[in-house]
Design a protein around this motif. Structure first.
Motif, PDB file in Angstrom:
ATOM      1  N   SER A 106       3.956  36.905   8.390  1.00 54.08           N
ATOM      2  CA  SER A 106       3.199  37.691   8.880  1.00 54.08           C
ATOM      3  C   SER A 106       2.396  38.159   7.670  1.00 54.08           C
ATOM      4  O   SER A 106       2.743  37.948   6.500  1.00 54.08           O
ATOM      5  CB  SER A 106       4.034  38.812   9.056  1.00 54.08           C
ATOM      6  OG  SER A 106       5.305  39.021   8.272  1.00 54.08           O
ATOM      7  N   GLY A 107       1.154  38.568   7.823  1.00 53.98           N
ATOM      8  CA  GLY A 107       0.100  38.701   7.093  1.00 53.98           C
ATOM      9  C   GLY A 107      -0.950  37.578   7.024  1.00 53.98           C
ATOM     10  O   GLY A 107      -0.728  37.106   7.102  1.00 53.98           O
ATOM     11  N   ALA A 108      -0.676  37.707   5.763  1.00 58.08           N
ATOM     12  CA  ALA A 108      -1.303  36.639   5.010  1.00 58.08           C
ATOM     13  C   ALA A 108       0.087  35.693   5.022  1.00 58.08           C
ATOM     14  O   ALA A 108      -0.718  34.318   4.890  1.00 58.08           O
ATOM     15  CB  ALA A 108      -1.182  37.267   3.336  1.00 58.08           C
ATOM     16  N   ALA A 109       0.970  35.599   5.084  1.00 57.49           N
ATOM     17  CA  ALA A 109       1.824  34.537   4.899  1.00 57.49           C
ATOM     18  C   ALA A 109       1.952  33.820   6.249  1.00 57.49           C
ATOM     19  O   ALA A 109       2.451  33.264   6.561  1.00 57.49           O
ATOM     20  CB  ALA A 109       3.526  34.636   4.641  1.00 57.49           C
ATOM     21  N   ALA A 110       0.612  34.477   7.460  1.00 56.50           N
ATOM     22  CA  ALA A 110       0.381  33.341   8.621  1.00 56.50           C
ATOM     23  C   ALA A 110      -0.265  32.439   8.713  1.00 56.50           C
ATOM     24  O   ALA A 110       0.174  31.401   9.569  1.00 56.50           O
ATOM     25  CB  ALA A 110      -0.194  34.525  10.058  1.00 56.50           C
ATOM     26  N   ILE A 111      -0.326  31.978   7.622  1.00 55.41           N
ATOM     27  CA  ILE A 111      -0.675  30.802   7.378  1.00 55.41           C
ATOM     28  C   ILE A 111      -0.058  29.517   6.515  1.00 55.41           C
ATOM     29  O   ILE A 111      -0.839  28.586   6.558  1.00 55.41           O
ATOM     30  CB  ILE A 111      -2.613  30.855   6.189  1.00 55.41           C
ATOM     31  CG1 ILE A 111      -2.111  31.407   5.091  1.00 55.41           C
ATOM     32  CG2 ILE A 111      -3.114  31.915   6.769  1.00 55.41           C
ATOM     33  CD1 ILE A 111      -3.499  31.384   3.682  1.00 55.41           C
ATOM     34  N   ALA A 112       0.610  30.094   6.338  1.00 53.45           N
ATOM     35  CA  ALA A 112       2.398  29.138   5.564  1.00 53.45           C
ATOM     36  C   ALA A 112       2.882  27.958   6.588  1.00 53.45           C
ATOM     37  O   ALA A 112       3.164  26.594   5.910  1.00 53.45           O
ATOM     38  CB  ALA A 112       3.288  29.913   5.616  1.00 53.45           C
TER      39      ALA A 112
ATOM     40  N   ASP B 790       5.512  38.071   1.824  1.00 55.19           N
ATOM     41  CA  ASP B 790       4.502  38.183   2.741  1.00 55.19           C
ATOM     42  C   ASP B 790       3.446  38.856   2.476  1.00 55.19           C
ATOM     43  O   ASP B 790       2.775  38.702   3.274  1.00 55.19           O
ATOM     44  CB  ASP B 790       5.432  39.333   3.717  1.00 55.19           C
ATOM     45  CG  ASP B 790       6.554  38.352   4.810  1.00 55.19           C
ATOM     46  OD1 ASP B 790       6.400  37.135   4.966  1.00 55.19           O
ATOM     47  OD2 ASP B 790       7.497  39.645   5.220  1.00 55.19           O
ATOM     48  N   ALA B 791       3.324  40.076   1.568  1.00 57.52           N
ATOM     49  CA  ALA B 791       1.746  40.234   1.445  1.00 57.52           C
ATOM     50  C   ALA B 791       1.155  39.513   0.616  1.00 57.52           C
ATOM     51  O   ALA B 791      -0.120  39.562   0.953  1.00 57.52           O
ATOM     52  CB  ALA B 791       2.455  41.351   0.907  1.00 57.52           C
ATOM     53  N   ASN B 793       0.732  34.829   0.228  1.00 60.44           N
ATOM     54  CA  ASN B 793       1.564  34.073   0.717  1.00 60.44           C
ATOM     55  C   ASN B 793       2.667  33.783  -0.213  1.00 60.44           C
ATOM     56  O   ASN B 793       3.869  32.548  -0.183  1.00 60.44           O
ATOM     57  CB  ASN B 793       0.677  33.021   0.812  1.00 60.44           C
ATOM     58  CG  ASN B 793       1.078  32.047   1.945  1.00 60.44           C
ATOM     59  OD1 ASN B 793       2.347  32.046   2.704  1.00 60.44           O
ATOM     60  ND2 ASN B 793       0.650  30.000   1.987  1.00 60.44           N
ATOM     61  N   ILE B 884       2.825  45.033   4.504  1.00 59.41           N
ATOM     62  CA  ILE B 884       1.795  43.666   4.507  1.00 59.41           C
ATOM     63  C   ILE B 884       0.545  43.608   4.047  1.00 59.41           C
ATOM     64  O   ILE B 884       0.474  42.948   3.727  1.00 59.41           O
ATOM     65  CB  ILE B 884       1.837  42.467   5.749  1.00 59.41           C
ATOM     66  CG1 ILE B 884       3.586  42.264   6.460  1.00 59.41           C
ATOM     67  CG2 ILE B 884       1.418  42.132   7.204  1.00 59.41           C
ATOM     68  CD1 ILE B 884       4.143  42.545   7.942  1.00 59.41           C
ATOM     69  N   GLN B 913      -5.388  43.389   5.686  1.00 61.00           N
ATOM     70  CA  GLN B 913      -3.888  42.520   5.083  1.00 61.00           C
ATOM     71  C   GLN B 913      -4.884  40.741   5.477  1.00 61.00           C
ATOM     72  O   GLN B 913      -5.361  41.002   6.159  1.00 61.00           O
ATOM     73  CB  GLN B 913      -2.946  42.800   5.977  1.00 61.00           C
ATOM     74  CG  GLN B 913      -3.780  42.135   7.935  1.00 61.00           C
ATOM     75  CD  GLN B 913      -2.574  42.749   8.395  1.00 61.00           C
ATOM     76  OE1 GLN B 913      -1.915  43.794   8.836  1.00 61.00           O
ATOM     77  NE2 GLN B 913      -1.993  41.493   9.540  1.00 61.00           N
ATOM     78  N   GLY B 914      -3.813  39.781   5.425  1.00 62.11           N
ATOM     79  CA  GLY B 914      -4.234  38.898   5.286  1.00 62.11           C
ATOM     80  C   GLY B 914      -3.887  38.443   6.767  1.00 62.11           C
ATOM     81  O   GLY B 914      -3.522  39.061   7.095  1.00 62.11           O
ATOM     82  N   SER B 915      -4.635  36.853   7.258  1.00 62.47           N
ATOM     83  CA  SER B 915      -3.917  36.618   8.572  1.00 62.47           C
ATOM     84  C   SER B 915      -4.595  34.865   8.668  1.00 62.47           C
ATOM     85  O   SER B 915      -4.872  34.439   8.276  1.00 62.47           O
ATOM     86  CB  SER B 915      -4.766  37.284   9.651  1.00 62.47           C
ATOM     87  OG  SER B 915      -6.226  37.742   9.597  1.00 62.47           O
ATOM     88  N   VAL B 916      -4.017  35.079   9.738  1.00 59.49           N
ATOM     89  CA  VAL B 916      -4.372  33.281  10.962  1.00 59.49           C
ATOM     90  C   VAL B 916      -5.986  33.118  10.023  1.00 59.49           C
ATOM     91  O   VAL B 916      -6.597  32.359  10.001  1.00 59.49           O
ATOM     92  CB  VAL B 916      -3.836  33.260  12.235  1.00 59.49           C
ATOM     93  CG1 VAL B 916      -4.319  32.024  12.159  1.00 59.49           C
ATOM     94  CG2 VAL B 916      -2.598  32.644  11.341  1.00 59.49           C
ATOM     95  N   GLY B 919      -7.031  34.663   6.871  1.00 62.49           N
ATOM     96  CA  GLY B 919      -6.263  33.548   5.567  1.00 62.49           C
ATOM     97  C   GLY B 919      -5.512  34.451   4.619  1.00 62.49           C
ATOM     98  O   GLY B 919      -5.212  35.546   5.408  1.00 62.49           O
ATOM     99  N   ASP B 920      -5.303  33.729   3.385  1.00 64.28           N
ATOM    100  CA  ASP B 920      -4.659  34.789   2.295  1.00 64.28           C
ATOM    101  C   ASP B 920      -4.736  35.211   1.443  1.00 64.28           C
ATOM    102  O   ASP B 920      -6.456  35.247   0.959  1.00 64.28           O
ATOM    103  CB  ASP B 920      -3.512  34.087   1.849  1.00 64.28           C
ATOM    104  CG  ASP B 920      -3.410  32.727   1.503  1.00 64.28           C
ATOM    105  OD1 ASP B 920      -4.805  33.088   1.299  1.00 64.28           O
ATOM    106  OD2 ASP B 920      -2.955  32.333   0.293  1.00 64.28           O
TER     107      ASP B 920
END
Lengths: 211, 964
Positions: A106-112, B790-791, B793, B884, B913-916, B919-920
């Motif tokens: 979730s959050g930035a890790a959504a791109i993992a 999570d906050a 990657n 997050i 926050q980052g997102s799809v 990005g991160d």
């Protein structure tokens, strides 16, 4: 000039290899150079097998190669496998082990989910420091293999070929330098499906019009 | 014809003169009348000091300008026989009595307590104020009973305490103490000095009783404008100061404190704020007499306090009370004499300042003022655009009880410390005619010279709106006091609060402050008291990229324009549209400190026509600047490291000559500039090269702006990094005051070399560009490895290094955990260490975050070379329980980290926050601390600026600008 073959044991490689001892006579240095060049071509260097750090994202390492599903920004995720292939003389040799893509956070890790779970890959037959041209392939694991995915016509993708210098003792494992991002092909709706959908839509509109 | 020639010559001469005046630009060879500040104009409440100031740009052209500072001090000068003279705090004994006459107000004092009036203040326009102390009362606020406990003796002769005090020793019947009058050109202070507590009358509870100081006053202007309607008797109010205004005079709330340096049983202070709370009220009797009644809790006299005061009952408000008998003039007793010994008050001092109102009511545009003491005005005061008001004393403030007018559009007035050199003129040391220091000149360290309150607006019926004002470096920036019990509203619109302890302080319970369009940066308590509306945490945040899709990995360089040193130029380079379209970089340049930007996409992999080596998908761009004004740019490519420099603020670029980019995989180049360490070479630029299995750093010579030469050092692998560790070393580099170069990198443990503890190794090249090479210098451990969160990657143990040249202090910050056993769910801290011996030894770590909750990552550090201030900033999820969404937080140490946990402040208003789609956060952000301005630059998807083309769906590059 006389050339006398001999043998010695490499302390570094622990494998017996053939080599040559030269007895020089004028103009020996020219012959020496020629022989060295010949030896370098004929015999592999005395180092370990090539290794690759199969990781599509290395923070601080200049490696950030996401894989996307079709035209979306989503990554394939754990249901997809990934494998490196060695391209040599027009054919591709799969390298092991394979790996899978990471789960989506979730959050930035959504791109993992765009990145693989890192594994160390060995390249048989090529020593550390040598150059190798590779291809990365990804497919839906449920389809069994990349070839099956191609037959199915969806849920697969591959990179353009890229060349790296292999790592391995004494060098650290090589990164996937020069690997470029690619996308997973997803099923396209068949002609029959489109025809059925269009028919259904027309019928629905007709019914609405009558109502 | 002669007329024609003469006319033409005259015109030509006029043109030459006009041109010289207009440009005021002179050649190097001409003599320049550069001088210090001199007084050039005086008025009753001000003196203007001016000087001619010369500046030289990089081409050697010198420009003259006139700078001026206006010293503001009520009653500073007085007019005598048509000539302005400087006022003096001097009381003289004359045949006609005791008088202070060297000021715009003449003060006469009674030679004994036999007179009904102890003081008589005369404005030269004829206005006057007379009065004197009468009695001490004990009042029970519950029963309303008020009993006199002491009164003034009537047979005392005044003692003179040169130069400006009058003492009535043992002045009270019923209490032990003295009465002291202190005269200054802008204030008369009456001090009641109590050596011991008077006995409390029977029937009055000392725990809730009020001690009242009763002073009779009379003025020539009729009714006073009493701005606090607290009914008698005053009750245990902890606020509610009252200002009694009488024409040009105003009686301020009393100050109650133990005398300095004296041991007394009366020294017990109120628990709440260390000072005794006291209030003013004014009572007018039917016989026409007026009494100023000043109340303070009896318990503050040192009596035990076992319980809190009870609440006031309405019936007590109207309770009857007694007043002193009417005073009469008795026969004079003796003549005043000079005290034989020095006198220092011993005990509790109730000090009543009677202030003179200022006649200076217009703070004009662009002018710098410095206040030598408190300023008071009951008449309309206008603050014009860009006026700068600095406080020359920590107890100086602007006290307004009349209308205040602010500009409708910004930038408005600036209120700040005398040591704040970023706004207005730098304040010189100012002495009076006798050589006394009136205002100490700036030392540039504003943090330790903050006025207790800057602008103090007392209840006004004029509906004050403070608009477009900027408050900096104050303990309390803007204070409002309302009439207690009334329902009023004041307005604050478009204000900025920076580097303050408190922003707005409102002291009334029923009235309120309405806040709009107001922001705060580095303010501990933006609003205290009843307010509506919000003050945004916003350090002047702007969107530098405003480009579609995400930009990441920003790097920032800052310089002052060589042609115009007053102009700040910014350069940001970031990855553009990472992972989406062909890789490229985005270059953002601003020549006006970020007001406007030019944006250029370059080094695009799909378009190589711009001459730059094409970027990769993850090029890790880095930029820097040197003292000559050169900008540097480096990034990774498939062809090696690209390394360029620019002499024109980042508009055009040239390859750094002779740089070898040969590689087998180069990543994350880092740049540092500084002295060369080599005789005859003025500067150097260094770059780290992170090759496969090795880390190196090489440097070359810089001789000036646009003069970077090929004189590279030998490239030798740095120690402690290499196979079999496959992980990037996250290098950080800094150059020391002697040209020595420090490179730090990190190595983890475990099978994958990613686990904690990690070791930070530092290598030093002691002679910079000299023949020496890097050697291992020291190391220390950290408790955070490579971790997925999570906050972000992944969080990396990426350190940030910078060197304070003037103080020879090397700083490093890095993300850390409290200890090595902390699990992955434990909070991440920001740690800092410093070295005083060029990295031979390191301090213990200092934890910079002032809360433990949340995750923090990507700390960056920068030293302001001029001041030695250190800024550290990082992403912080403390506001989001889910860890997050993050904000950018920062801390600035002004005391070389003598304070173990400096105050943290939120830089940006809205979490993101980052997102799809966005990005991160990638591996790093950037920032600089340049000549007092702190510029963090980071990824932000909040769209708090409203101009992200993708709304909240992508990262843009945000920049904050905090003048510190």
């Amino acid at each position: 000039m006389a050339l006398k073959a001999s043998t010695f044991t490499s302390r570094d490689c622990r494998t017996r290899s053939r080599s040559f001892v030269f007895q020089l006579s004028p103009p020996g240095w020219l012959h020496l150079l020629a022989a060295l060049a010949l030896a370098m071509q004929l015999f592999p260097r005395c180092t370990a097998q090539g290794q690759i750090w199969f990781n599509t994202r290395v923070g601080g390492g200049g490696i950030d190669v996401p894989v996307f599903v079709d035209e979306t920004l989503e990554g394939p995720g754990p249901g997809f496998s990934a494998q490196l292939y060695l391209q040599k003389e027009g054919s591709l040799t799969p390298l092991t082990p394979t790996t899978v893509f990471q789960r989506r956070g979730s959050g930035a890790a959504a791109i993992a989910s765009r990145y693989v779970v890192p594994v160390m890959v060995t390249v048989p037959g090529l020593p550390s420091g040598s150059s190798a041209t590779l291809v990365m392939r990804a497919w839906e694991s449920a389809l069994g293999s990349f070839e099956n995915a191609i037959k199915a016509g969806y849920n697969y993708g591959e990179s353009t070929p890229f060349t790296i210098n292999l790592g391995g003792d004494p060098l650290p494992a090589a990164y996937l330098q020069n690997l470029e991002s690619f996308r997973i092909i997803v099923p396209e709706p068949s002609s029959l499906a489109i025809l059925l959908a269009a028919t259904f839509l027309l019928l629905a509109l007709n019914l609405m019009h009558r109502g | 014809m002669p007329f024609t020639y003469g006319f033409l010559i005259s015109v030509a001469l006029l043109l030459v003169v006009a041109s010289a005046i207009a440009c005021r630009t002179v050649k190097e060879s001409e003599a320049l009348p550069v001088a210090g500040f001199q007084p050039v104009e005086r008025g009753e409440d001000y003196t203007r000091f001016a000087r001619v100031h010369a500046t030289t740009n990089s081409t050697g052209q010198r420009t003259l300008a006139t700078n001026s500072v206006i010293l503001v001090d009520t009653g500073l000068n007085y007019l005598e026989n048509g000539v302005w003279k400087e006022s003096a705090n001097l009381i003289e004994s004359t045949p006609t009595g005791i008088v202070a006459r060297r000021g715009p107000v003449e003060a006469r004092f009674s030679a004994s307590t036999a007179n009904a009036a102890l003081f008589d203040l005369h404005k030269r326009e004829g206005e006057n104020l007379t009065g004197g102390f009468r009695a001490l009362n004990a009042t029970d606020p519950v029963t309303g009973r008020s009993v006199g406990v002491a009164h003034l003796r009537t047979n005392l002769t005044a003692e003179l305490l040169p130069p400006n005090r009058i003492l009535y020793r043992d002045a009270f019947v019923g209490a032990s103490g003295d009465l002291l009058l202190e005269w200054r050109h802008n204030e008369l202070a009456q001090e009641v000095v109590l050596r011991e507590a008077p006995p409390i009358p029977e029937g009055i509870d000392p725990l809730i009783a009020q001690l009242e100081v009763v002073t009779e006053i009379r003025n020539s202007t009729g009714d006073p404008a009493f701005r606090s309607s607290l009914p008698a008797p005053i009750l245990g109010s902890t606020s509610g100061p009252g200002m009694v205004e009488m024409g040009s005079f105003a009686i301020a709330p009393p100050e109650v404190n133990p005398s300095p340096g004296q041991s007394s049983t009366l020294e017990r202070r109120d628990r709440s704020n260390g000072k005794v709370s006291a209030t003013n009220q004014l009572q007018r009797l039917a016989d026409g007499r007026q009494f100023l009644v000043q109340s303070l809790p009896w318990r503050s006299l040192g009596l035990p306090t076992g319980r809190s005061p009870r609440n006031l009952t309405p019936s007590a408000l109207n309770a009857p009370r007694s007043w002193p008998e009417p005073a009469t003039n008795l026969p004079a007793i003796g003549t005043p004499k000079v005290a034989s010994t020095n006198y220092e008050p011993a005990g509790l001092v109730v000090r009543t300042p009677i202030l003179m109102s200022s006649t200076l009511t217009n703070f004009v545009a662009g002018q710098t003022y410095v206040l030598a003491s408190s300023y008071h005005s009951a008449t309309p005061v206008r603050f014009e655009t860009n006026s700068v008001i600095k406080f020359g004393k920590t107890n100086a403030y602007l006290f307004l009880s009349g209308p205040a007018l602010f500009p409708l559009t910004g930038p408005g007035p600036v209120f700040t410390s005398k040591d704040d050199d970023l706004f207005g003129e730098s304040i010189p040391s100012i002495y009076n005619a006798r050589g006394d220091l009136v205002v100490e000149g700036t030392d540039g360290w504003a943090f330790d010279f903050m006025p207790q309150q800057a602008l103090w607006i007392f209840y006004s019926k004029f509906g004050v709106t403070v608009r477009n004002a900027r408050f900096r470096w104050a303990q309390s920036a803007l204070r409002f006091d309302f009439m207690p019990g009334t329902n009023a509203t004041a307005y604050v619109d478009g204000a900025i609060f920076e580097n303050c302890v408190n922003g707005i302080v409102a002291s009334a319970s029923l009235s309120t402050i309405s806040i709009s369009n107001t922001r705060a940066c580095n303010v501990s308590n933006p609003a205290v008291g009843p307010t509506t509306g919000n003050i945004k945490y916003d350090c002047d945040v702007i969107n530098a990229s405003t480009f579609p899709r995400s930009q990441q990995e920003p790097a920032l360089a800052v310089r002052n324009s060589p042609l115009d040193p007053s102009r700040t130029e910014l350069l940001i380079v970031a990855m553009d549209q990472y992972g989406i379209s062909p890789p490229g970089l985005l270059r953002m340049t601003s020549s006006d400190n970020g007001a406007t930007w030019t944006r250029t996409r370059f080094a695009c992999f799909a378009d190589r026509r711009d001459g730059f080596l094409p970027a990769m998908t993850d090029s890790d761009p880095e930029v820097s600047q040197d003292s000559f004004g050169n900008f540097y740019l480096a990034y990774s490519t498939t062809f090696g490291t690209a390394f360029y420099y620019s002499a024109d603020g980042g508009h055009t670029w040239q390859p750094v000559p002779g740089f070898s980019a040969a590689h087998t995989g180069l990543h994350m180049p880092r740049i540092a500039t500084g002295p060369s360490g080599k005789a005859g070479v003025p500067g150097s630029v260094w770059i780290t090269k992170q090759d496969t299995g090795r880390l190196t750093a090489v440097g070359t010579a810089v001789y000036g702006l646009g003069d970077v030469r090929s004189a590279w050092t030998t490239e030798i692998p740095l120690p402690n990094y290499g196979a079999p560790n496959p992980n990037p070393p996250f290098p950080t580099i800094a150059i020391g005051p002697a040209g020595q170069v420090a490179v730090m990198h990190v190595v983890g443990t475990g099978a994958d070399f990613k686990s904690p503890p990690v070791t930070y190794h530092i290598a030093i090249d002691e002679d910079g560009l000299g023949p020496g090479t890097f050697t291992n210098r020291s190391s220390f451990t950290g408790n955070l490895g490579w971790e997925e969160l999570d906050a972000a990657n992944e969080v990396y143990p990426f350190a940030s290094l910078d060197w304070d040249h003037a103080r020879s202090r090397l700083y490093v910050t890095y993300p850390d955990r409290p200890d090595q056993t902390a699990g992955a769910d434990a909070n991440i801290n920001i740690s800092l260490r410093y070295s005083l011996d060029a990295a031979r030894t390191w301090s213990d770590r200092v934890t910079l975050n002032d809360v433990s909750v949340g995750v923090r990552f990507q700390p960056r550090l920068a030293v302001d070379r001029a001041s030695g201030y250190v800024a550290v900033w990082w992403y912080d999820s403390r506001n989001d329980p889910q860890n997050i969404r993050v904000n950018l937080f920062a801390t600035i140490s002004t005391d070389l980290f003598a304070t173990s946990k400096p105050h943290n402040f939120q830089v940006n208003p809205t979490p993101f926050q980052g997102s799809v789609t966005a990005g991160d956060f990638k591996e790093y952000m950037s920032g600089r601390f340049h000549r007092g301005w702190f510029y963090p630059v980071w990824l932000d998807s909040s769209n708090s600026t409203g101009n992200n083309p993708d709304g909240t769906q992508s990262f843009d590059i945000y920049l904050a600008r905090l003048p510190h």
